[in-house]
Design a protein around this motif. Structure first.
Motif, PDB file in Angstrom:
ATOM      1  N   GLY A 348     -33.449 -54.976 -49.385  1.00  0.00           N
ATOM      2  CA  GLY A 348     -34.258 -55.304 -48.019  1.00  0.00           C
ATOM      3  C   GLY A 348     -35.596 -55.009 -48.437  1.00  0.00           C
ATOM      4  O   GLY A 348     -36.067 -53.937 -48.025  1.00  0.00           O
ATOM      5  N   PRO A 349     -36.208 -55.878 -48.950  1.00  0.00           N
ATOM      6  CA  PRO A 349     -37.673 -55.562 -49.039  1.00  0.00           C
ATOM      7  C   PRO A 349     -38.682 -55.237 -48.078  1.00  0.00           C
ATOM      8  O   PRO A 349     -39.483 -54.161 -48.498  1.00  0.00           O
ATOM      9  N   ALA A 350     -38.381 -56.104 -47.059  1.00  0.00           N
ATOM     10  CA  ALA A 350     -39.144 -55.541 -45.836  1.00  0.00           C
ATOM     11  C   ALA A 350     -39.001 -54.305 -45.220  1.00  0.00           C
ATOM     12  O   ALA A 350     -39.780 -53.416 -44.757  1.00  0.00           O
ATOM     13  N   ALA A 354     -41.263 -50.987 -45.046  1.00  0.00           N
ATOM     14  CA  ALA A 354     -41.834 -50.612 -43.561  1.00  0.00           C
ATOM     15  C   ALA A 354     -41.332 -48.968 -43.750  1.00  0.00           C
ATOM     16  O   ALA A 354     -41.983 -47.971 -43.136  1.00  0.00           O
ATOM     17  N   ALA A 355     -40.148 -48.675 -44.169  1.00  0.00           N
ATOM     18  CA  ALA A 355     -39.729 -47.063 -44.462  1.00  0.00           C
ATOM     19  C   ALA A 355     -40.659 -46.299 -45.228  1.00  0.00           C
ATOM     20  O   ALA A 355     -41.187 -45.353 -45.056  1.00  0.00           O
ATOM     21  N   ALA A 356     -41.155 -47.047 -46.699  1.00  0.00           N
ATOM     22  CA  ALA A 356     -42.178 -46.344 -47.364  1.00  0.00           C
ATOM     23  C   ALA A 356     -43.245 -46.065 -46.938  1.00  0.00           C
ATOM     24  O   ALA A 356     -43.997 -45.059 -46.950  1.00  0.00           O
ATOM     25  N   LYS A 357     -43.832 -46.988 -45.568  1.00  0.00           N
ATOM     26  CA  LYS A 357     -45.196 -46.731 -44.934  1.00  0.00           C
ATOM     27  C   LYS A 357     -44.780 -45.496 -44.007  1.00  0.00           C
ATOM     28  O   LYS A 357     -45.836 -44.765 -43.774  1.00  0.00           O
ATOM     29  N   ALA A 358     -43.714 -45.737 -43.333  1.00  0.00           N
ATOM     30  CA  ALA A 358     -43.660 -44.319 -42.568  1.00  0.00           C
ATOM     31  C   ALA A 358     -43.489 -43.114 -42.951  1.00  0.00           C
ATOM     32  O   ALA A 358     -44.010 -42.550 -42.196  1.00  0.00           O
ATOM     33  N   GLY A 359     -42.802 -42.920 -44.027  1.00  0.00           N
ATOM     34  CA  GLY A 359     -42.500 -41.758 -44.956  1.00  0.00           C
ATOM     35  C   GLY A 359     -41.364 -41.104 -44.296  1.00  0.00           C
ATOM     36  O   GLY A 359     -40.744 -41.324 -43.504  1.00  0.00           O
ATOM     37  N   VAL A 366     -34.782 -51.044 -38.958  1.00  0.00           N
ATOM     38  CA  VAL A 366     -35.212 -52.242 -40.191  1.00  0.00           C
ATOM     39  C   VAL A 366     -33.922 -52.980 -40.115  1.00  0.00           C
ATOM     40  O   VAL A 366     -32.815 -52.708 -39.692  1.00  0.00           O
ATOM     41  N   THR A 367     -34.153 -54.302 -40.664  1.00  0.00           N
ATOM     42  CA  THR A 367     -33.143 -55.181 -41.080  1.00  0.00           C
ATOM     43  C   THR A 367     -33.202 -55.295 -42.650  1.00  0.00           C
ATOM     44  O   THR A 367     -34.247 -55.584 -43.191  1.00  0.00           O
ATOM     45  N   ALA A 368     -31.922 -55.430 -43.114  1.00  0.00           N
ATOM     46  CA  ALA A 368     -31.844 -55.723 -44.532  1.00  0.00           C
ATOM     47  C   ALA A 368     -30.622 -56.688 -45.002  1.00  0.00           C
ATOM     48  O   ALA A 368     -29.909 -56.956 -44.069  1.00  0.00           O
ATOM     49  N   THR A 381     -29.178 -54.779 -39.137  1.00  0.00           N
ATOM     50  CA  THR A 381     -30.248 -54.023 -38.357  1.00  0.00           C
ATOM     51  C   THR A 381     -29.745 -52.603 -38.233  1.00  0.00           C
ATOM     52  O   THR A 381     -28.553 -52.584 -37.625  1.00  0.00           O
ATOM     53  N   MET A 382     -30.629 -51.661 -38.623  1.00  0.00           N
ATOM     54  CA  MET A 382     -30.285 -50.343 -38.706  1.00  0.00           C
ATOM     55  C   MET A 382     -31.221 -49.128 -38.152  1.00  0.00           C
ATOM     56  O   MET A 382     -32.566 -49.658 -38.426  1.00  0.00           O
ATOM     57  N   THR A 383     -30.926 -48.144 -37.389  1.00  0.00           N
ATOM     58  CA  THR A 383     -32.012 -47.341 -36.915  1.00  0.00           C
ATOM     59  C   THR A 383     -31.570 -46.070 -37.688  1.00  0.00           C
ATOM     60  O   THR A 383     -30.422 -45.521 -37.353  1.00  0.00           O
TER      61      THR A 383
END
Length: 510
Positions: A348-350, A354-359, A366-368, A381-383
Motif C-alpha cells: 500500500g504505497p500511499a 502516510a504512516a511514515a509521515k505521521a511517525g 489508511v487504505t491498502a 481500509t484500516m485504522t
C-alpha cells in the motif's frame, strides 16, 4: 588444452504466473553485469578450484521476484543487452568461446514467448555458436521442453524444496561443464541426454522434499547420479501456475553410456509416476476461516498460517486482501488485548507514505491492497497505530507496521516475502512470542518452519491458488494428473535421447 577454457555466464530467472494480473518489468530483475556476476558467486573466485579451472566472463544475469507475465519490451531490453555483451566477449577472443553457463530458473513466461528460456538460448546460440558447450542450472519448479533440452548440452536442477541447495546446484552445473570441456578437448564425446516428460503437474506445496513421496524420489536422484557412466540426474516438478504446453514434470539424465543413461532416467520417471497418488499437502489445509478457528483453539504458539493463494514467491501479486479482510473482521482481534497476530503483508504505497509521515505512535486511517489484483477482494481500509517504520529494504523499499486491535499488519511500499526471523525483528516484531503468524507463502521456509509450533496451509484465492482446477488451465497437455485421474493408456516413460545442439532436432516425442 594448454590454455584455460573461457566460459561466459548469462541468464534471466523468474517464476511467472499467467493467472496473476501483475506484469514483470526489466527493473525487477535487478541485473548484474560483467565482473559483478563473478563476485556474486563465491565458488568462482580465484582461490577456488572452479575459479582457477577457467576464465569466467560475466555478461548479464537477472533474478526477479516471482510475479505476473514479463512484458515483451522488458524481455527484449534485457535479452538485447545479453546478446550485445556476449557479442563483445566473443569478438574479444581469438578462438570460439569454450563454454557457457546458462543461469536460469525455468518458469519464465514472456508475453509472446511461452518457452522463454528456449527463445533466449536460441538467440544466444546465434552469437556463441553450436560448438560452445552449454550447461544450464535450474529450479526444480522450472520446465524442460524438448527444445530447451536440445539447445543445452548439460542441464541440472535443485534437489530440495524448500531450496537449500541453490548454491550447490549452480556449482554442480559449472563443475560438470569444466569436466565435459576437459573430456571433449581430449577427444571425448559430448554427454548423452535422456529426457522423459511426465504427465503430472503439482504445486510445490504437494511436492516438498521434507515429506514423502518427494523425499524418497529426490533421494533416488543422487543414487542414480552415483552410478558409473552417469554425469548428472535431475527431476523437475514443473511450474503449476502458468498455462502453457511445456508445463509438466520431467526427468533428464546425462552420461557417457546409453544403457546406463536410459535405465537411470526411466527409473526416476517411473518412481515419480507411480507415486502420483501419494502426493499430499505439506500441512493440514482449510479455508482461511477454518485455519483461524483451529489456530485460536490450539495451545501451540506461535501458530503459523500460510495465506497461500497470493504467495509472492510463487508468482502472486502480493496485494490480494482476501485474508486480511477476513482477519480484521473477526471479533477476537478487535481489541488490543486480544490474541497477538502478525500479518505479513499487504502492499500500500500511499498508506506507507502516510504512516511514515505521521511517525511511530501516531494513529491514522489508511487504505491498502488490491491495486493490482482486485479479482477477489477490494482495497482494505484500516485504522491503527504506527508500531514501526523501516526504510531501505531491497524488496519492500519502505515497510510500516500498523497495529489494528491485536493484529500487527505489515504494510509495504512494494511487495515483499517474509521468510526469515530478521524480516520481523527489524520491524520490532517478535514472531516467537506471537499467538498467530500469518504469512503470504506456501510451504514454510526453513527458519519459519523451525519456529512454528504448529501450522496450516490456508487454501485462499489468488494468482497461485493451490486449487489448480479452480484456476482454469486450458492449454496444458492432457491428460495430466491431477486434472485427469483416469488415463486410458499408461504414459510413455521411455527415455528419449535428445541430439546434441550441433545436430538437428527431430520434432517427434515432444
Amino acid at each position: 588444452m594448454s590454455r584455460l577454457p573461457i566460459i561466459a555466464i548469462a541468464g534471466l530467472a523468474c517464476e511467472n504466473s499467467t493467472f496473476t494480473p501483475s506484469r514483470t518489468r526489466a527493473a525487477a530483475f535487478r541485473p548484474k553485469r560483467g565482473e559483478e556476476i563473478i563476485r556474486h558467486y563465491d565458488f568462482l573466485q580465484t582461490d577456488t578450484a572452479l575459479g582457477r579451472a577457467a576464465i569466467w566472463k560475466g555478461a548479464l544475469i537477472g533474478y526477479a521476484l516471482p510475479g505476473g507475465i514479463v512484458e515483451r519490451a522488458s524481455f527484449e531490453e534485457l535479452a538485447g543487452e545479453i546478446i550485445s555483451r556476449l557479442t563483445d566477449i566473443c569478438q574479444s577472443l581469438d578462438e570460439p568461446l569454450d563454454g557457457f553457463w546458462f543461469d536460469i530458473h525455468g518458469a519464465l513466461y514472456v508475453d509472446g514467448f511461452e518457452d522463454a528460456e528456449f527463445e533466449l538460448l536460441r538467440r544466444i546460440r546465434t552469437v556463441i555458436g553450436h560448438t560452445t558447450i552449454v550447461s544450464a542450472s535450474m529450479d526444480l519448479h522450472g520446465n524442460v521442453s524438448h527444445e530447451l533440452a536440445h539447445e543445452t548440452d548439460l542441464i541440472t536442477c535443485y534437489r530440495t524444496a524448500p531450496h537449500v541447495d541453490v548454491r550447490e546446484t549452480k556449482e554442480r552445473a559449472c563443475r560438470n561443464l569444466i569436466q565435459v570441456l576437459d573430456t571433449h578437448n581430449r577427444g571425448g564425446s559430448l554427454p548423452l541426454k535422456a529426457w522423459i516428460p511426465i504427465p503430472i503437474l503439482l504445486p510445490g506445496e504437494q511436492t516438498s522434499t521434507r515429506d514423502e513421496p518427494a523425499k524418497r524420489i529426490y533421494a533416488a536422484v543422487s543414487e542414480v547420479e552415483k552410478r558409473k557412466r552417469i554425469l548428472d540426474a535431475a527431476i523437475w516438478v514443473g511450474y503449476a501456475w502458468a498455462d502453457e504446453p511445456r508445463n509438466r514434470a520431467a526427468v533428464v539424465v546425462t552420461g557417457s553410456e546409453r544403457d546406463a543413461v536410459a535405465i537411470g532416467a526411466e527409473e526416476l520417471a517411473q518412481i515419480f509416476w507411480t507415486s502420483r497418488e501419494d502426493f499430499k499437502f505439506v500441512a493440514p489445509t482449510g479455508s482461511f476461516s477454518e485455519c483461524l478457528n483451529i489456530a485460536l483453539a490450539s495451545t501451540d504458539r506461535p501458530y503459523f498460517i500460510s495465506d497461500s493463494g497470493d504467495n509472492p514467491t510463487a508468482g502472486g501479486s502480493g496485494d490480494v486482501t482476501w485474508g486480511l479482510t477476513q482477519l480484521l473482521a473477526r471479533p477476537e482481534f478487535k481489541d488490543s488485548s486480544g490474541p497477538t497476530v502478525i500479518y505479513a503483508s499487504i502492499p500500500g504505497p500511499a498508506a506507507v507514505e502516510a504512516a511514515a509521515k505521521a511517525g511511530i505512535g501516531a494513529t491514522l486511517t489508511v487504505t491498502a491492497g488490491a491495486e493490482v489484483d482486485n479479482l477477489h477482494a477490494g482495497p482494505i481500509t484500516m485504522t491503527g497505530r504506527v508500531h514501526s517504520i523501516k526504510h531501505g529494504d531491497p524488496h519492500a523499499c519502505v515497510e510500516v507496521v500498523l497495529q489494528v486491535g491485536s493484529v500487527f499488519v505489515i504494510v509495504t511500499k512494494l511487495r515483499k516475502p517474509y521468510h526469515k526471523e530478521r524480516d520481523f525483528a527489524e520491524l520490532n516484531l517478535n514472531p516467537r512470542s506471537a499467538d498467530i503468524v500469518i504469512v503470504k507463502i506456501g510451504y514454510l521456509e526453513p527458519e519459519l518452519y523451525d519456529m512454528a509450533k504448529d501450522w496450516m496451509l490456508a487454501l485462499t484465492p489468488g494468482g497461485v491458488d493451490q486449487d489448480l482446477k479452480r484456476l482454469g488451465h486450458h492449454r496444458i497437455q492432457r491428460p495430466m494428473f491431477p486434472f485427469d485421474t483416469v488415463f486410458n493408456t499408461e504414459p510413455d516413460l521411455r527415455a528419449r535421447f535428445i541430439p546434441s545442439s550441433r545436430d538437428p532436432l527431430d520434432a517427434h516425442d515432444k
